[in-house]
Design a protein around this motif. Structure first.
Motif, PDB file in Angstrom:
ATOM      1  N   LEU A 128      46.513 -28.289  49.276  1.00 33.55           N
ATOM      2  CA  LEU A 128      46.905 -27.005  49.862  1.00 33.55           C
ATOM      3  C   LEU A 128      45.941 -26.525  50.937  1.00 33.55           C
ATOM      4  CD1 LEU A 128      47.867 -25.082  46.586  1.00 33.55           C
ATOM      5  CD2 LEU A 128      49.440 -26.130  48.232  1.00 33.55           C
ATOM      6  N   LEU A 129      44.796 -27.184  51.062  1.00 35.06           N
ATOM      7  CA  LEU A 129      43.748 -26.716  51.974  1.00 35.06           C
ATOM      8  C   LEU A 129      43.873 -27.437  53.311  1.00 35.06           C
ATOM      9  CD1 LEU A 129      40.766 -26.708  49.424  1.00 35.06           C
ATOM     10  CD2 LEU A 129      42.528 -24.948  49.819  1.00 35.06           C
ATOM     11  N   PRO A 130      44.319 -26.745  54.347  1.00 33.52           N
ATOM     12  CA  PRO A 130      44.555 -27.385  55.647  1.00 33.52           C
ATOM     13  C   PRO A 130      43.265 -27.685  56.399  1.00 33.52           C
ATOM     14  CG  PRO A 130      44.936 -25.048  55.841  1.00 33.52           C
ATOM     15  CD  PRO A 130      44.647 -25.307  54.378  1.00 33.52           C
ATOM     16  N   LYS A 131      43.353 -28.609  57.342  1.00 31.86           N
ATOM     17  CA  LYS A 131      42.190 -28.979  58.139  1.00 31.86           C
ATOM     18  C   LYS A 131      41.913 -27.990  59.265  1.00 31.86           C
ATOM     19  CE  LYS A 131      42.438 -33.934  57.190  1.00 31.86           C
ATOM     20  NZ  LYS A 131      42.523 -35.311  57.786  1.00 31.86           N
ATOM     21  N   THR A 132      42.939 -27.251  59.688  1.00 34.82           N
ATOM     22  CA  THR A 132      42.765 -26.275  60.774  1.00 34.82           C
ATOM     23  C   THR A 132      43.559 -25.013  60.470  1.00 34.82           C
ATOM     24  OG1 THR A 132      44.650 -27.101  62.061  1.00 34.82           O
ATOM     25  CG2 THR A 132      42.488 -28.115  62.488  1.00 34.82           C
TER      26      THR A 132
END
Length: 243
Positions: A128-132
């Motif tokens: 769930l944790l996006p890169k940007t």
């Protein structure tokens, strides 16, 4: 690059000449702290949302080379099933944190002390944790507080996504010291009422640990908990040993 700081900046224990000068207005405490230290972990975001204008204000009050870490909302991390936190994660990431711009450092996703390691659930949360966000690269770090996360599989899952496992050093929580990302994150939590929070020998030890952890990568080190009144002095003593 090793950045050393404290958690938050608005505490009575640091006023009256302990850290802040007697005549310093409270509205200028961030300005002062950000010039005495190289980073601060924002804790208020864990308890409630902040306005985009507040993040912009914090950006504008601090030096160009200053960096904030930021604690993610507890509504995303203190839940029965982490894999169902998508809405809360998105709400936090779109709350205005990117107003910090290039001063936005790692995001601390602190799990509850009762949360145990479940590989599928943990993997679903990390996904769930996006890169940007808003065109700004994000660095994610997970603070686990249960012994069950001292598992190679937990480290592998973080490593696959370049997410740091936060080292909770000198505390009641597990001290998991593994490399899982291209940056490292340590929270040092055992200061006492000594002048600089630790004995000189202990400060030397933690400074050497910081250097070791920072080989080939950035390290974000925050002195938090323990004897709160001594945390700024401890952070400054570590900075002296690391420069």
């Amino acid at each position: 690059m090793i950045r050393v700081g404290i958690g938050g900046w608005n505490f009575d224990e640091w006023r009256g000449g302990v850290f802040y000068p007697d005549d310093l207005p409270q509205r200028r405490e961030l300005e002062f702290a950000s010039r005495a230290l190289s980073s601060i972990e924002i804790n208020a975001t864990y308890y409630g949302s902040q306005k985009p204008t507040t993040f912009q204000k914090w950006h504008d009050e601090t030096p160009d080379d200053f960096v904030f870490a930021i604690k993610a909302s507890r509504y995303a991390t203190n839940r029965k099933n982490l894999g169902e936190a998508g809405g809360s994660v998105e709400k936090f990431l779109t709350s205005g944190i990117t107003k910090l711009g290039d001063k936005l450092g790692p995001i601390n996703w602190q799990l509850a002390a009762t949360k145990t390691f479940d590989p599928e659930e943990f993997a679903a949360f990390l996904a769930l944790l996006p890169k940007t966000q808003d065109g700004i690269a994000l660095r994610h770090a997970i603070e686990v507080r249960h012994d069950s996360f001292a598992d190679n599989k937990a480290a592998e899952l973080c490593r696959d996504r370049n997410i740091a496992l936060i080292r909770g050093a000198d505390s009641e929580f597990p001290d998991i010291d593994v490399e899982t990302a291209d940056f490292a994150y340590m929270r040092l939590m055992g200061t006492t009422d000594r002048a600089n929070g630790y004995t000189p020998k202990a400060l030397d030890h933690w400074a050497e640990e910081a250097k070791r952890m920072a080989k080939g990568r950035d390290l974000f080190l925050y002195v938090i908990s323990g004897h709160k009144a001594r945390n700024p002095a401890c952070a400054q003593a570590l900075i002296e040993r690391l420069t």
